[in-house]
Design an enzyme around this catalytic site. Structure first.
Site, short mmCIF file in Angstrom:
data_model
loop_
_atom_site.label_atom_id
_atom_site.label_comp_id
_atom_site.label_asym_id
_atom_site.label_seq_id
_atom_site.Cartn_x
_atom_site.Cartn_y
_atom_site.Cartn_z
N ASP A 1 -4.11 3.01 9.43
CA ASP A 1 -4.64 1.88 8.63
C ASP A 1 -6.16 1.88 8.56
O ASP A 1 -6.79 1.03 9.19
CB ASP A 1 -4.13 0.57 9.25
CG ASP A 1 -4.46 -0.63 8.40
OD1 ASP A 1 -4.92 -0.43 7.27
OD2 ASP A 1 -4.28 -1.77 8.88
N ARG B 1 2.83 1.18 -3.12
CA ARG B 1 2.13 1.54 -1.89
C ARG B 1 3.10 2.05 -0.82
O ARG B 1 4.25 1.59 -0.73
CB ARG B 1 1.34 0.35 -1.36
CG ARG B 1 0.27 -0.08 -2.33
CD ARG B 1 -0.47 -1.29 -1.83
NE ARG B 1 -1.55 -0.99 -0.92
CZ ARG B 1 -1.72 -1.57 0.26
NH1 ARG B 1 -0.84 -2.45 0.71
NH2 ARG B 1 -2.75 -1.28 1.02
N GLU C 1 -13.37 -2.98 6.63
CA GLU C 1 -12.51 -3.80 7.48
C GLU C 1 -12.63 -3.41 8.95
O GLU C 1 -12.74 -4.27 9.82
CB GLU C 1 -11.05 -3.67 7.02
CG GLU C 1 -10.08 -4.41 7.93
CD GLU C 1 -8.63 -4.33 7.47
OE1 GLU C 1 -8.36 -3.72 6.42
OE2 GLU C 1 -7.77 -4.88 8.18
N ARG D 1 4.32 4.19 15.14
CA ARG D 1 4.03 3.60 13.83
C ARG D 1 3.52 4.62 12.82
O ARG D 1 3.79 4.52 11.62
CB ARG D 1 3.00 2.47 14.01
CG ARG D 1 2.59 1.87 12.69
CD ARG D 1 1.73 0.63 12.86
NE ARG D 1 0.90 0.45 11.68
CZ ARG D 1 -0.03 -0.47 11.54
NH1 ARG D 1 -0.27 -1.31 12.52
NH2 ARG D 1 -0.75 -0.56 10.44
N ASN E 1 -1.27 -8.50 -1.34
CA ASN E 1 -0.42 -9.59 -0.84
C ASN E 1 -0.38 -10.62 -1.96
O ASN E 1 -1.02 -11.67 -1.91
CB ASN E 1 -1.00 -10.18 0.44
CG ASN E 1 -1.02 -9.14 1.55
OD1 ASN E 1 -0.05 -8.42 1.77
ND2 ASN E 1 -2.14 -9.03 2.24
N GLU F 1 4.65 -5.66 5.88
CA GLU F 1 3.92 -6.79 6.48
C GLU F 1 4.40 -8.14 5.96
O GLU F 1 3.61 -8.99 5.57
CB GLU F 1 2.42 -6.63 6.24
CG GLU F 1 1.84 -5.40 6.92
CD GLU F 1 0.31 -5.38 6.98
OE1 GLU F 1 -0.32 -5.85 6.02
OE2 GLU F 1 -0.22 -4.87 7.97
#
Ligand code: BDP
Length: 714
Positions: A401, A360, A429, A372, A234, A327
């Protein structure tokens, strides 16, 4: 909670760590990771090592060779408990001779010619040699960085107390780009980081060089990791401003002698003027344009100039990692362009310099498909063959994910003309952050060894990624790093093992999880056989246990929103594809997401016979049962239990495993470093409590729907 040390203890630990002392306190929470080189405890071996390693001969003096020499000097001094002498005689007996092809005498070259050819550009040879005066050991390679890696390999043999009498090792990596991806922000926060702040002190660079940059590079070099993406996917566009590029260049200069190249995450909107107001992540960039349309000529020349500036400062810059149209991040889709058009625009400007693009595939536009897990495949497979030759597409291991367990991402095998770079996640995560002890190698091996049947039987994920199935012209693997500025680098002492395991598998994916665990334990906790066998056992079952107390039987994505640590199976608001109920689909009649051919038909994205195996309820592996099927609560699983009882059983078994780990760890008190013992013990206590919360929250929630009693808590 981390134990608070009193000031004198901190000083003592600091001294032990940095003085390389022979004192027994190894100060494992400090900087040395698996490279702290303790005195060899096995006496006969120690004598053998001392006898064979009297002289070190370093053949040349580049920066990298200096590092290799220094590492061996330090390592041997600590492991053997005495200095080795320096020599210049390549034929001396009981010597360790290190050098790259160009600096070796003809007599040695002639003997290692074949092995050097097999070692390739990046590998090395470690070989016992008979000289006219006795035996010596060679660490040789085609390039200096190979010698450095060979030096680490040799030291590992001593650290794990292996015989060195007749060495004949030729080692080379199976995958070309072996990268850590840091999700580090410029304000030093780390996205999904659980080990403190970012290692990169942007505010101090380039003037001040933290010694840890060297420690970090050294640890990576010991594993053969050869590239680092410094910043978050990001991406803040500022990273490409000249002031930041100077900082990046300072890090590149430090990492270069260790054989590590720098890469950056690039924000697709970078060419846009900052005056442009966007929402959330679509902030303006650092340029002066009003668009970042990849087909716009001004945009192309903006990137060309910027890339030119980067290579002025960093001549071996590796290239860009890009998260685009995902995202909320900007991307080519904003301009009606494809991912290939976006990636190729960057690839073209990087190509003259030998740079690459890692694009990506983590996209999940809801307009593409209601399921999804199907979206990335549907967007990317049609683009196969449309990417430039210096573009990787980078998919995560699973289609969703980084969940505790997913089936393999169906993109692997489905893009034969596009090199796919596998993205794994070291930072936990969804697997308990840096609180849960979860050894990830068994998970990564499950993926790597999964047979996709893309090109008939034997088309494992590993053989797709390493290029053997489709003959990819370049190959790569990336791991989202778990490091931070915590003293022990990774938050949990045992998370160091995941960094270690990633590096080892990136070099050689055929290594087993057990072998890697044994190496790491031997190097990090010592070679006591009880420690080895007990800790190996703890580690080997820890991932499966985590799956059991979090998301057994193919459940997925039922964690707390945003935080992603604890459970929140009831989450049912906001965007559909982020709610737990969208994924578990539990109701009064049953549970699971129907992705078989009567449902979303996600199974169709796999190759035959994997497709049929997943599609058919009776042949679908139970690990993925509720990923692919919706079943009634009293559906009989292979154990003979109903799915409800099996869920209860697994949730309980997972938590019990953590209790076993605690007991096992306690039994090691006299055998491991007291500081590590205490800190790991504290983590395990919290791990146990929180695994129980997962079990209780999930079972209580699902029970309200199944209406059945919770069983199996004996
Ligand atoms: C998700 C993370 C998010 C990342 C994203 C990604 O929650 O923080 O930005 O993946 O991989 O798992 O881009």
């Amino acid at each position: 909670m981390r134990k608070q040390f009193s000031f004198p203890i901190i000083l003592t630990l600091f001294w032990f760590s940095h003085a390389g002392s022979m004192a027994p306190t190894p100060a494992k929470e400090w900087t040395d990771l698996w490279l702290d080189y303790r005195l060899v405890s096995n006496q006969p071996l120690l004598q053998e090592y001392r006898y064979n390693l009297k002289v070190l001969v370093v053949s040349s003096h580049s920066e990298t060779m200096e590092l290799a020499g220094a590492e061996l000097r330090r390592g041997l001094r600590l492991l053997l408990g005495r200095e080795v002498s320096e020599g210049t005689d390549f034929e001396a007996a009981n010597s360790l001779v290190i050098g790259a092809r160009g600096a070796l005498p003809q007599s040695i070259l002639a003997e290692v010619q074949q092995e050097l050819n097999a070692a390739g550009q990046e590998g090395y040879v470690v070989k016992t040699r008979a000289t006219p005066r006795g035996k010596s050991i060679l660490i040789v390679a085609n390039h200096d960085v190979g010698v450095l890696r060979g030096a680490f390999h040799f030291l590992r043999l001593l650290q794990t107390q292996q015989a060195i009498r007749a060495l004949a090792i030729v080692s080379h990596p199976r995958i070309q780009y072996r990268l850590l991806n840091h999700w580090d922000n410029l304000d030093r926060s780390v996205e999904r980081g659980y080990a403190g702040k970012s290692l990169w002190k942007w505010e101090e660079l380039p003037g001040t060089i933290d010694p840890r940059y060297h420690d970090y590079a050294r640890a990576n070099a010991s594993l053969g990791i050869n590239g680092v993406v410094l910043n978050n996917v990001n991406a803040n566009p500022d990273i490409l401003k000249p002031e930041y590029l100077k900082k990046v260049a300072a890090l590149a200069d430090i990492f270069r002698p260790y054989g590590i190249r720098i890469f950056l995450s690039a924000n697709f909107s970078s060419p846009i003027s900052e005056k442009f107001e966007f929402e959330a992540r679509r902030r303006g960039g650092i340029g002066d344009l009003s668009t970042s349309d990849p087909l716009d000529l001004h945009v192309r020349s903006w990137w060309k100039n910027t890339v030119g500036e980067i290579y002025q400062l960093i001549p071996d810059f590796g290239g860009f990692l890009v998260k685009a149209s995902s995202e909320g991040m900007p991307g080519p889709n904003d301009y009606g362009r494809t991912h290939a058009e976006g990636a190729n625009m960057l690839a073209e400007v990087l190509e003259p310099y030998g740079g690459i693009v890692m694009w990506r595939s983590f996209v999940y536009d809801a307009d593409v498909d209601p399921d999804r897990t199907k979206r990335a495949y549907k967007e990317f497979v049609p683009l196969d063959g449309k990417f430039h030759s210096n573009v990787f597409v980078q998919p995560k291991n699973g289609p969703l994910d980084f969940q505790p367990r997913e089936p393999v991402n169906p993109l692997f095998g489905a893009m034969p003309k596009t090199p796919l770079m596998l993205e794994l996640q070291l930072t936990q995560e969804y697997l308990g952050h840096s609180t849960h002890l979860v050894y990830l190698a068994p998970m990564w091996k499950e993926y790597l060894e999964f047979d996709t049947h893309a090109n008939g039987a034997g088309s494992t994920l590993a053989s797709i990624v390493d290029g053997s199935v489709h003959g990819y012209p370049m190959t790569g693997i990336a791991g989202v790093a778990n490091t931070g500025d915590d003293r022990n680098w990774t938050g949990h002492f045992f998370a160091q093992a995941n960094w270690y395991a990633f590096g080892r598998l990136a070099w050689d994916h055929t290594l087993s999880s057990e072998e890697i665990a044994d190496e790491w334990i031997g190097m990090s906790l010592g070679n006591d056989t009880t420690v080895l066998s007990t800790v190996r056992k703890m580690m080997m079952g820890s991932w499966e246990a985590c799956v059991k107390y979090m998301t057994p039987l193919g459940l997925h994505h039922i964690m707390q929103e945003h935080f992603h640590y604890g459970p929140e199976p009831s989450l049912d608001k906001g965007r559909e594809d982020w709610t737990s109920v969208y994924y578990h689909r539990a109701g009064t009649t049953g549970i699971g997401y129907n992705r078989n051919s009567s449902g979303s038909n996600a199974v169709s994205q796999y190759f035959s016979p994997v497709r049929e195996r997943f599609d058919d309820l009776t042949s679908c592996p139970e690990e993925y049962l509720l990923w692919f099927h919706h079943v009634p609560w009293d559906y009989r699983t292979k154990s003979g239990r109903t799915v409800w009882d099996e869920l209860c059983h697994r949730y309980h078994a997972g938590v019990k495993y953590v209790a076993h780990m605690q007991e096992n760890w306690r039994s090691l008190q006299p055998r491991v470093d007291p500081v590590v013992f205490e800190l790991v013990g504290e983590k395990l206590a919290q791990h146990y409590r929180d695994a129980g919360i997962w079990r209780d929250t999930c079972l209580t929630y699902f029970q309200r729907l199944s209406g059945k009693p919770i069983v199996g808590d004996d």
